[in-house]
Design a protein around this motif. Structure first.
Motif, PDB file in Angstrom:
ATOM      1  N   THR A 101      22.149  -9.810 -14.749  1.00 28.58           N
ATOM      2  CA  THR A 101      23.215 -10.788 -14.549  1.00 28.58           C
ATOM      3  C   THR A 101      24.465 -10.047 -14.085  1.00 28.58           C
ATOM      4  OG1 THR A 101      22.329 -12.170 -16.318  1.00 28.58           O
ATOM      5  CG2 THR A 101      24.587 -12.613 -15.601  1.00 28.58           C
ATOM      6  N   ASP A 115      12.111 -10.195 -19.122  1.00 26.39           N
ATOM      7  CA  ASP A 115      11.478 -11.469 -19.462  1.00 26.39           C
ATOM      8  C   ASP A 115      10.100 -11.225 -20.068  1.00 26.39           C
ATOM      9  OD1 ASP A 115       9.729 -10.962 -17.339  1.00 26.39           O
ATOM     10  OD2 ASP A 115      10.649 -12.438 -15.998  1.00 26.39           O
ATOM     11  N   GLU A 142      20.097 -17.941  -9.082  1.00 32.75           N
ATOM     12  CA  GLU A 142      19.060 -17.025  -9.541  1.00 32.75           C
ATOM     13  C   GLU A 142      18.111 -16.767  -8.391  1.00 32.75           C
ATOM     14  OE1 GLU A 142      17.364 -17.547 -13.437  1.00 32.75           O
ATOM     15  OE2 GLU A 142      15.366 -17.030 -12.698  1.00 32.75           O
ATOM     16  N   ARG A 179      15.719  -8.570 -15.680  1.00 33.24           N
ATOM     17  CA  ARG A 179      16.667  -9.650 -15.379  1.00 33.24           C
ATOM     18  C   ARG A 179      18.087  -9.072 -15.429  1.00 33.24           C
ATOM     19  NH1 ARG A 179      16.457 -15.308 -15.863  1.00 33.24           N
ATOM     20  NH2 ARG A 179      18.482 -16.297 -16.355  1.00 33.24           N
ATOM     21  N   VAL A 188      16.138 -11.617 -10.823  1.00 32.34           N
ATOM     22  CA  VAL A 188      14.940 -11.252 -11.567  1.00 32.34           C
ATOM     23  C   VAL A 188      14.089 -10.385 -10.652  1.00 32.34           C
ATOM     24  CG1 VAL A 188      12.905 -12.072 -12.795  1.00 32.34           C
ATOM     25  CG2 VAL A 188      15.039 -13.380 -12.907  1.00 32.34           C
ATOM     26  N   VAL A 193      22.226 -14.180 -11.000  1.00 29.75           N
ATOM     27  CA  VAL A 193      21.103 -13.630 -11.753  1.00 29.75           C
ATOM     28  C   VAL A 193      20.030 -13.184 -10.769  1.00 29.75           C
ATOM     29  CG1 VAL A 193      19.262 -14.126 -13.411  1.00 29.75           C
ATOM     30  CG2 VAL A 193      21.557 -15.071 -13.777  1.00 29.75           C
TER      31      VAL A 193
END
Length: 336
Positions: free
Chosen positions: A111, A103, A12, A109, A119, A117
């Motif tokens: 994927t 979020d 992430e 976000r 953000v 991932v």
């Protein structure tokens, strides 16, 4: 170039701007985000940056880039990568953006197909036409990569060969122009007697040594391990002729698919994403630029995509920091 390959799963990362699509508009957007002091990542399903330009016509001369009377596709992409490089964008290549959510802070976000991932404070979609798949040649698929190809990433691979190009669009005629000086022979075969290519390119091919066969189809492909010859069926008199061919290029166009983006809640019309004058989609903090966008008066040129990418980044920057100016000034004002 800071890259993360498709093996980078279950990671992430957080950035200010995520760009989806590493074509010309996306690469310019990466530069412009860096110019504005924003961290940026770029996702693309292809294994290298450049989008359609790298995949389909790296050797083609592009004539509508401001300030360049003519620039090869490969050189344009190299220049755009170099322009963005001082700002260290993260390239996430060989992976497709799959899922989108927000979020609690409103950040986007994403994927990917590999589990990566990202953000981001905002997303700019510069996906061109989406994922593109070449339309297959009716005969000869067994010779794929053994003389049959759908794109010409390397002109020199056809040097000294008898080349048969199938199609009547811009790609077919562009490749005929570029291959005619280096191939042993070039024949262009089209099923109709009308072409979809630019008139000036058609005229150039017709005035060259390229043999143009209209109302004709490739009806058979033969060879011993590698393509050796093709049969051409002429529709009007039903006759068949045989041509030597060590290279067959099927320039029959392609089908495009926006893939998972179709399910992200954006307003989409005929595979294009609707945006307003700020390049905003109807999904919060999601912008779009380049050929994938649509609005009244839209013109699909690389040059237009550059401006749209800058507009998207500038407006996203103002959303991320309400005290920021939408237009930060010209780059020349920041020198020294």
């Amino acid at each position: 170039m800071n890259t993360t390959s498709s093996t980078a799963a279950d990671n992430e990362i957080g950035v200010d701007i995520l760009i989806i699509g590493a074509g010309p508009a996306g690469l310019y957007g990466a530069y412009y985000a860096g110019f504005r002091g924003l961290s940026v990542a770029v996702i693309d399903a292809l294994a290298e940056p450049g989008g359609q330009v790298s995949a389909m016509y790296p050797e083609k001369a592009i004539l509508d880039i401001a300030g360049f009377p003519s620039v090869k596709g490969r050189n344009l992409i190299e220049g755009l990568i170099a322009q963005a490089a001082p700002f260290d964008p993260v390239y996430l290549l060989g992976m497709q953006a799959r899922e989108l959510s927000h979020d609690d802070a409103g950040r986007v976000r994403i994927t990917t197909s590999t589990g990566q991932v990202v953000v981001a404070g905002a997303v700019v979609i510069t996906g061109g036409i989406g994922t593109f798949t070449p339309r297959p040649l009716a005969k000869g698929s067994e010779f794929m990569n053994r003389g049959l190809s759908y794109f010409v990433p390397d002109l020199s691979a056809h040097t000294g060969k008898d080349v048969v190009i199938v199609g009547g669009g811009d790609s077919a005629f562009d490749w005929a122009v570029h291959l005619e000086p280096i191939a042993k022979s070039v024949t262009l075969v089209h099923r109709r007697d009308r072409f979809r290519a630019h008139k000036s390119t058609v005229a150039k091919v017709q005035d060259s040594s390229v043999q143009v066969l209209v109302n004709a189809d490739v009806s058979e492909v033969r060879g011993n391990g590698w393509i050796g010859e093709v049969d051409i069926t002429h529709k009007l008199d039903k006759s068949t002729s045989t041509l030597p061919a060590q290279s067959v290029i099927a320039a029959l166009g392609f089908t495009a698919d926006l893939g998972p983006m179709m399910d992200w809640g954006m307003e989409i019309d005929n595979r294009h994403i609707a945006v307003n004058t700020r390049m905003e989609t109807n999904v919060p903090r999601v912008y779009a630029a380049g050929d994938i966008t649509d609005y009244p008066g839209k013109v699909r040129l690389i040059a237009v995509g550059f401006g749209e990418a800058a507009t998207a980044v500038n407006n996203a920057a103002a959303v991320l920091d309400p005290e920021a100016e939408i237009f930060p000034g010209h780059s020349t004002e920041q020198e020294g």
